[in-house]
Design a protein around this motif. Structure first.
Motif, PDB file in Angstrom:
ATOM      1  N   ASN A  19       0.830  -1.213   0.000  1.00  0.00           N
ATOM      2  CA  ASN A  19       0.000   0.000   0.000  1.00  0.00           C
ATOM      3  C   ASN A  19       0.861   1.257   0.000  1.00  0.00           C
ATOM      4  OD1 ASN A  19      -2.527  -1.315   0.116  1.00  0.00           O
ATOM      5  ND2 ASN A  19      -2.097  -1.794   2.272  1.00  0.00           N
ATOM      6  N   TYR A  20       1.969   1.187  -0.720  1.00  0.00           N
ATOM      7  CA  TYR A  20       2.945   2.281  -0.720  1.00  0.00           C
ATOM      8  C   TYR A  20       2.356   3.584  -1.281  1.00  0.00           C
ATOM      9  CZ  TYR A  20       7.101   4.812  -2.357  1.00  0.00           C
ATOM     10  OH  TYR A  20       8.044   5.754  -2.617  1.00  0.00           O
ATOM     11  N   LYS A  21       2.644   4.664  -0.594  1.00  0.00           N
ATOM     12  CA  LYS A  21       2.287   5.998  -1.107  1.00  0.00           C
ATOM     13  C   LYS A  21       3.567   6.835  -1.152  1.00  0.00           C
ATOM     14  CE  LYS A  21      -2.428   6.521  -1.263  1.00  0.00           C
ATOM     15  NZ  LYS A  21      -2.893   5.307  -0.634  1.00  0.00           N
ATOM     16  N   PRO A  22       3.846   7.451  -2.294  1.00  0.00           N
ATOM     17  CA  PRO A  22       5.096   8.227  -2.358  1.00  0.00           C
ATOM     18  C   PRO A  22       5.007   9.491  -1.510  1.00  0.00           C
ATOM     19  CG  PRO A  22       3.810   8.525  -4.366  1.00  0.00           C
ATOM     20  CD  PRO A  22       3.080   7.506  -3.546  1.00  0.00           C
ATOM     21  N   THR A  23       6.163   9.917  -1.010  1.00  0.00           N
ATOM     22  CA  THR A  23       6.213  11.204  -0.318  1.00  0.00           C
ATOM     23  C   THR A  23       6.994  12.176  -1.208  1.00  0.00           C
ATOM     24  OG1 THR A  23       8.069  10.218   0.873  1.00  0.00           O
ATOM     25  CG2 THR A  23       6.047  10.545   2.118  1.00  0.00           C
ATOM     26  N   PHE A  24       6.401  13.278  -1.495  1.00  0.00           N
ATOM     27  CA  PHE A  24       7.052  14.267  -2.357  1.00  0.00           C
ATOM     28  C   PHE A  24       7.650  15.378  -1.514  1.00  0.00           C
ATOM     29  CE2 PHE A  24       3.707  12.330  -4.989  1.00  0.00           C
ATOM     30  CZ  PHE A  24       4.483  11.888  -6.052  1.00  0.00           C
ATOM     31  N   VAL A  25       8.836  15.837  -1.910  1.00  0.00           N
ATOM     32  CA  VAL A  25       9.460  16.946  -1.181  1.00  0.00           C
ATOM     33  C   VAL A  25       9.214  18.247  -1.953  1.00  0.00           C
ATOM     34  CG1 VAL A  25      11.242  15.454  -0.188  1.00  0.00           C
ATOM     35  CG2 VAL A  25      11.711  16.654  -2.336  1.00  0.00           C
ATOM     36  N   GLU A  26       9.275  19.349  -1.233  1.00  0.00           N
ATOM     37  CA  GLU A  26       9.183  20.664  -1.877  1.00  0.00           C
ATOM     38  C   GLU A  26      10.424  20.876  -2.735  1.00  0.00           C
ATOM     39  OE1 GLU A  26       6.785  23.105  -1.794  1.00  0.00           O
ATOM     40  OE2 GLU A  26       5.552  21.533  -0.861  1.00  0.00           O
ATOM     41  N   LYS A  27      10.263  21.495  -3.888  1.00  0.00           N
ATOM     42  CA  LYS A  27      11.415  21.782  -4.745  1.00  0.00           C
ATOM     43  C   LYS A  27      11.440  23.272  -5.110  1.00  0.00           C
ATOM     44  CE  LYS A  27      11.689  17.070  -6.514  1.00  0.00           C
ATOM     45  NZ  LYS A  27      11.542  16.141  -7.653  1.00  0.00           N
ATOM     46  N   PRO A  28      11.775  24.109  -4.106  1.00  0.00           N
ATOM     47  CA  PRO A  28      11.736  25.567  -4.350  1.00  0.00           C
ATOM     48  C   PRO A  28      12.764  26.022  -5.374  1.00  0.00           C
ATOM     49  CG  PRO A  28      12.714  25.062  -2.198  1.00  0.00           C
ATOM     50  CD  PRO A  28      12.191  23.771  -2.737  1.00  0.00           C
ATOM     51  N   TRP A  29      13.719  25.155  -5.718  1.00  0.00           N
ATOM     52  CA  TRP A  29      14.758  25.478  -6.688  1.00  0.00           C
ATOM     53  C   TRP A  29      14.315  25.251  -8.135  1.00  0.00           C
ATOM     54  CZ3 TRP A  29      15.168  21.057  -9.355  1.00  0.00           C
ATOM     55  CH2 TRP A  29      14.846  19.859  -8.685  1.00  0.00           C
ATOM     56  N   ALA A  30      13.150  24.604  -8.325  1.00  0.00           N
ATOM     57  CA  ALA A  30      12.761  24.158  -9.670  1.00  0.00           C
ATOM     58  C   ALA A  30      12.443  25.326 -10.605  1.00  0.00           C
ATOM     59  CB  ALA A  30      11.557  23.231  -9.579  1.00  0.00           C
ATOM     60  N   ALA A  31      12.731  25.120 -11.887  1.00  0.00           N
ATOM     61  CA  ALA A  31      12.398  26.110 -12.915  1.00  0.00           C
ATOM     62  C   ALA A  31      11.018  25.764 -13.466  1.00  0.00           C
ATOM     63  CB  ALA A  31      13.457  26.097 -14.008  1.00  0.00           C
ATOM     64  N   ASN A  32       9.989  26.139 -12.685  1.00  0.00           N
ATOM     65  CA  ASN A  32       8.637  25.711 -13.072  1.00  0.00           C
ATOM     66  C   ASN A  32       7.655  26.882 -13.120  1.00  0.00           C
ATOM     67  OD1 ASN A  32       8.695  26.164 -10.363  1.00  0.00           O
ATOM     68  ND2 ASN A  32       7.793  24.208  -9.749  1.00  0.00           N
ATOM     69  N   GLY A  33       8.160  28.045 -13.513  1.00  0.00           N
ATOM     70  CA  GLY A  33       7.294  29.221 -13.562  1.00  0.00           C
ATOM     71  C   GLY A  33       7.616  30.138 -12.401  1.00  0.00           C
ATOM     72  N   CYS A  34       7.856  31.444 -12.678  1.00  0.00           N
ATOM     73  CA  CYS A  34       8.364  32.314 -11.615  1.00  0.00           C
ATOM     74  C   CYS A  34       7.460  33.505 -11.345  1.00  0.00           C
ATOM     75  CB  CYS A  34       9.787  32.752 -11.938  1.00  0.00           C
ATOM     76  SG  CYS A  34       9.902  33.622 -13.510  1.00  0.00           S
ATOM     77  N   LYS A  35       6.141  33.287 -11.540  1.00  0.00           N
ATOM     78  CA  LYS A  35       5.200  34.370 -11.220  1.00  0.00           C
ATOM     79  C   LYS A  35       5.320  34.679  -9.724  1.00  0.00           C
ATOM     80  CE  LYS A  35       0.379  35.654 -12.090  1.00  0.00           C
ATOM     81  NZ  LYS A  35      -0.273  35.778 -10.782  1.00  0.00           N
ATOM     82  N   ASP A  36       5.463  35.918  -9.380  1.00  0.00           N
ATOM     83  CA  ASP A  36       5.569  36.381  -7.994  1.00  0.00           C
ATOM     84  C   ASP A  36       6.830  35.911  -7.258  1.00  0.00           C
ATOM     85  OD1 ASP A  36       3.129  37.635  -8.350  1.00  0.00           O
ATOM     86  OD2 ASP A  36       2.012  35.865  -7.674  1.00  0.00           O
TER      87      ASP A  36
END
Lengths: 182, 355
Positions: free
Chosen positions: B184-201
């Motif tokens: 019943n594995y569920k992945p845990t995702f970490v925050e990636k504040p470094w990502a180049a995924n749109g820089c609005k604001d």
């Protein structure tokens, strides 16, 4: 207890699916199982073989050089694997396509005209299941019932082929039993 | 009735990646790993993921760079010659600290070689492969179930350390079927504040591996080395099997370790005290546990599908303390249980004479 076997024939004879069927059936009986294809640049008509291991213990090597049983569906497979069978082991021979007697005298040999029986009941493609039935009647490492239950699951989308495969298993088993009684 | 499924190693990598939240796969076909892209070409659309067959391995690894830079979980796979082509990209991923998973289902080389199993890419995987001072995390499962467990771990470690992780298996493990339980594995995702995924604001993020000023580049290297030291401290993994009373230690990893296990069982039946030391992480190499075991045994045998690659890391840790011998096959050949048993027996006889 660990049982291992090699199934060999030519590509298209259902060697791989027959091994997988046995592995699935073993899994349904809560055994540890392993299926390994000899993979190479082979094609339909070329050489095909796979290894199946069924065990109550943790399975070690997937590479088996001297299996407890070998099922050969054609002559080149007999030539290649006859010597590999461990002494006291089992060799199932599809006599429809193998025109020589095995030379070994220290193993059990099960003769079954698998392709002829398969043709008789409707399709040469069922020869693999005839041979499997003969093997399991001689050496019940898994019950034929478990293989039949597995057939129903594997062929859930093609239920029309189930009766033929069931019949093939039964006829193979019958051929092995008749031979044992002689 | 068991919940287990019977799966090929290659397919299990694909399903494990999906359960780990990977929705981006870029690859190119090559035997003996093609079942993996074939599986994902069916599965990715079902989970609204992206499966893309690139025009080459070089393209695929650079697509991995782009996807990882945007912060998503991403994977690529190939077999030995194809993984050679990916090396430049892997070096860039390491320098840019981009979490990603690369699978190598090894076949025999050098060159185009043959499609049969091999472990001769160990040096390439753990000692660099690409240019520069970098490391990939390298995980080497030895069963289809462990493939599932380690693929999930690879995604977690890659995210945690912002580093590429590699799954290194041989062709047999990719091709063979064994039961697997996905649990019943569920992945845990970490925050990636470094990502180049749109820089609005917010300020734009820049992801690069170029630091023209040597002073900056040295600082960048020092930071990477600090990270590698931390990984080495925290992430060493290994299995010890029948080592409690062993005089002889056989060191082996991946599928080969299972042939070794069968040989050890056979030797144990004759009262030979022999056990297995199996590195699960090839980098970081499990030096601490290996060192402890070297202090307890009398001789070491290393078994690999190569001319002898992991044996160098064994010897570094051994540091001349014990005799180390080697048994290996190359070119796609595999040793039999009997071959390895014979090697163990030889060492046992030698130790008996000495005593």
């Amino acid at each position: 207890m660990t049982e291992d076997l090699i199934i060999a024939g030519f590509g298209g004879q259902g060697v791989m699916s027959m091994g997988q069927m046995l592995a699935y059936a073993g899994l349904s009986e809560d055994k540890n199982v392993l299926w390994m294809p000899a993979y190479g640049p082979e094609t339909r008509g070329g050489f095909a073989n796979c290894t199946v291991i069924v065990s109550d213990e943790e399975i070690g090597s997937p590479v088996v050089s001297h299996p407890k049983a070998v099922i050969v569906l054609n002559l080149p497979s007999l030539d290649k694997f006859e010597d590999a069978v461990v002494p006291g082991g089992v060799l199932v021979v599809n006599t429809s396509l193998v025109n020589r007697e095995p030379k070994r005298t220290d193993i059990d040999i099960v003769h079954v005209p698998a392709s002829d029986i398969a043709n008789e009941i409707g399709s040469s493609r069922a020869a693999n299941m005839v041979a499997l039935g003969a093997f399991l009647a001689h050496k019940p490492i898994i019950s034929i019932e478990a293989v039949k239950n597995t057939l129903k699951k594997v062929f859930a989308a093609k239920p029309q082929v189930i009766p033929l495969n069931e019949k093939a298993l039964d006829r193979g088993a019958e051929a092995a039993r008749v031979q044992a009684a002689v | 009735m068991s919940e287990k499924k019977l799966m090929k190693g290659n397919e299990a990598i694909g399903e494990a990646a999906i359960t780990a939240g990977c929705r981006h796969f870029f690859g190119y076909p090559i035997t003996p790993q093609s079942e993996l892209p074939a599986y994902l070409s069916k599965r990715m659309p079902q989970v609204e993921g992206v499966f893309l067959q690139a025009e080459s391995e070089v393209s695929a690894i650079n697509m991995v760079y782009g996807a990882a830079a945007s912060g998503v979980r991403v994977m690529t796979s190939s077999s030995s010659p194809g993984v050679s082509l990916k090396q430049e990209g892997i070096s860039y991923l390491a320098s840019s600290e981009l979490p990603s998973v690369v699978c190598n289902i090894m076949r025999a080389g050098p060159g185009l070689g043959t499609i049969q199993p091999s472990q001769s890419d160990y040096f390439q995987a753990v000692k660099g492969g690409g240019h520069g001072d970098y490391h990939c995390l390298v995980l080497a499962p030895n069963s289809v179930q462990e493939i599932v467990d380690l693929v999930r771990l690879a995604f977690d470690l890659a995210d945690h350390y912002k580093n590429p992780a590699m799954i290194l298996i041989d062709g047999v493990l990719g091709q063979m079927m064994e039961p697997v339980d996905f649990g019943n594995y569920k992945p845990t995702f970490v925050e990636k504040p470094w990502a180049a995924n749109g820089c609005k604001d917010r300020k734009p993020n820049a992801i690069t591996s170029i630091h023209i000023d040597p002073k900056d580049m040295e600082q960048h290297n020092l930071r990477l080395q600090k990270k590698y030291a931390l990984i080495s401290e925290k992430e060493q993994r290994s299995e010890e099997w029948m080592m409690e009373d062993a005089d002889i230690m056989v060191a082996s990893y991946g599928m080969t370790s299972r042939i070794v296990k069968s040989a050890i069982r056979k030797a144990r039946e004759e009262g030979i005290k022999v056990g297995l030391f199996r590195p699960i992480t090839l980098w970081p190499f499990p030096e601490k546990k290996l060192d402890e075991n070297i202090n307890r045994v009398k001789e070491i045998l290393v078994v690999e599908l190569s001319a002898g690659q992991m044996i160098e890391d064994i010897k570094l840790v051994n540091n001349g303390r014990l005799p180390v011998s080697f048994h290996g096959r190359m070119g796609g050949m595999t040793p039999s249980v009997e071959d390895i048993y014979d090697e163990i027996k030889k060492i046992h006889d030698r130790l008996t004479v000495k005593a």
